[in-house]
Design a protein around this motif. Structure first.
Motif, PDB file in Angstrom:
ATOM      1  N   GLY A  98       0.919  -1.137   0.109  1.00  0.00           N
ATOM      2  CA  GLY A  98       0.066   0.098  -0.017  1.00  0.00           C
ATOM      3  C   GLY A  98       0.851   1.141  -0.159  1.00  0.00           C
ATOM      4  O   GLY A  98       0.392   2.172  -0.949  1.00  0.00           O
ATOM      5  N   ARG A  99       2.056   1.210   0.849  1.00  0.00           N
ATOM      6  CA  ARG A  99       2.697   2.488   0.977  1.00  0.00           C
ATOM      7  C   ARG A  99       3.465   2.464  -0.430  1.00  0.00           C
ATOM      8  O   ARG A  99       3.778   3.613  -1.185  1.00  0.00           O
ATOM      9  CB  ARG A  99       3.756   2.399   1.954  1.00  0.00           C
ATOM     10  N   PHE A 100       3.975   1.549  -0.988  1.00  0.00           N
ATOM     11  CA  PHE A 100       4.575   1.423  -2.383  1.00  0.00           C
ATOM     12  C   PHE A 100       3.719   2.037  -3.445  1.00  0.00           C
ATOM     13  O   PHE A 100       3.929   3.178  -4.376  1.00  0.00           O
ATOM     14  CB  PHE A 100       5.091   0.136  -2.879  1.00  0.00           C
ATOM     15  N   ALA A 101       2.413   1.594  -3.516  1.00  0.00           N
ATOM     16  CA  ALA A 101       1.549   2.125  -4.293  1.00  0.00           C
ATOM     17  C   ALA A 101       1.140   3.400  -4.338  1.00  0.00           C
ATOM     18  O   ALA A 101       1.144   4.356  -5.150  1.00  0.00           O
ATOM     19  CB  ALA A 101       0.191   1.140  -4.388  1.00  0.00           C
ATOM     20  N   GLY A 102       1.000   4.016  -2.952  1.00  0.00           N
ATOM     21  CA  GLY A 102       0.809   5.449  -2.911  1.00  0.00           C
ATOM     22  C   GLY A 102       1.969   6.286  -3.415  1.00  0.00           C
ATOM     23  O   GLY A 102       1.932   6.989  -4.179  1.00  0.00           O
ATOM     24  N   TRP A 103       3.244   5.690  -2.990  1.00  0.00           N
ATOM     25  CA  TRP A 103       4.438   6.434  -3.623  1.00  0.00           C
ATOM     26  C   TRP A 103       4.501   6.452  -5.182  1.00  0.00           C
ATOM     27  O   TRP A 103       4.689   7.561  -5.677  1.00  0.00           O
ATOM     28  CB  TRP A 103       5.612   5.696  -3.000  1.00  0.00           C
ATOM     29  N   ALA A 104       4.213   5.268  -5.885  1.00  0.00           N
ATOM     30  CA  ALA A 104       4.114   5.146  -7.131  1.00  0.00           C
ATOM     31  C   ALA A 104       2.934   6.167  -7.885  1.00  0.00           C
ATOM     32  O   ALA A 104       3.414   6.870  -8.794  1.00  0.00           O
ATOM     33  CB  ALA A 104       3.966   3.682  -7.632  1.00  0.00           C
ATOM     34  N   ALA A 105       1.781   6.313  -7.225  1.00  0.00           N
ATOM     35  CA  ALA A 105       0.768   6.944  -7.698  1.00  0.00           C
ATOM     36  C   ALA A 105       1.195   8.464  -7.564  1.00  0.00           C
ATOM     37  O   ALA A 105       1.057   9.287  -8.536  1.00  0.00           O
ATOM     38  CB  ALA A 105      -0.544   6.809  -7.195  1.00  0.00           C
ATOM     39  N   THR A 106       1.746   8.838  -6.451  1.00  0.00           N
ATOM     40  CA  THR A 106       2.330  10.219  -6.285  1.00  0.00           C
ATOM     41  C   THR A 106       3.192  10.564  -7.325  1.00  0.00           C
ATOM     42  O   THR A 106       3.297  11.546  -7.782  1.00  0.00           O
ATOM     43  CB  THR A 106       2.850  10.387  -4.927  1.00  0.00           C
ATOM     44  N   MET A 107       4.449   9.672  -7.338  1.00  0.00           N
ATOM     45  CA  MET A 107       5.385   9.783  -8.498  1.00  0.00           C
ATOM     46  C   MET A 107       4.845  10.106  -9.913  1.00  0.00           C
ATOM     47  O   MET A 107       5.428  10.977 -10.714  1.00  0.00           O
ATOM     48  CB  MET A 107       6.449   8.828  -8.460  1.00  0.00           C
TER      49      MET A 107
END
Length: 127
Positions: A70-79
């Protein structure tokens, strides 16, 4: 061009998971039924809060992995959003104010949208 390959790929993936002999009725009954299932599922989910402590009991590693994902998905979406915004800002700054022909602006916008999305995805621009 890459979009066409991606669309074909995901269409084949969905097709692979369809049950044999599946067809959607022409009167739209399948879409209505799917909409009813989705809305009832969302309504039921909003009425019952999830007790994550009880859900993760005995499954700590799984819950930790889901949290990391979930944290990685949030980071990828933000990037991705940041890249798209910066590509759009670069495009907006590169436009010359001397373009006053609406048809020329529409043609430039249609071409530049592909360039903006390609830049946001990190792909080379097709020329």
């Amino acid at each position: 061009m890459i979009f066409i390959f991606r669309a074909a790929f995901w269409t084949l993936i969905v097709y692979a998971f369809l049950p044999a002999g599946f067809y959607a009725p022409q009167d739209g009954a399948f879409a209505r039924h799917a909409g009813e299932i989705a809305s009832s599922t969302l309504n039921e989910a909003s009425e019952r809060p999830v007790n994550t402590a009880a859900l993760c009991e005995g499954r700590e590693t799984l819950c930790e992995t889901v949290g990391e994902f979930g944290r990685f998905a949030g980071w990828a979406a933000t990037m991705a959003a940041d890249r798209a915004e910066s590509a759009f800002d670069d495009f907006a700054q590169s436009r010359t104010p001397s373009q006053h022909d609406p048809r020329a602006e529409a043609r430039a916008a249609s071409r530049s949208a592909d360039e903006v999305f390609a830049a946001a995805a990190g792909e080379p621009a097709a020329r």
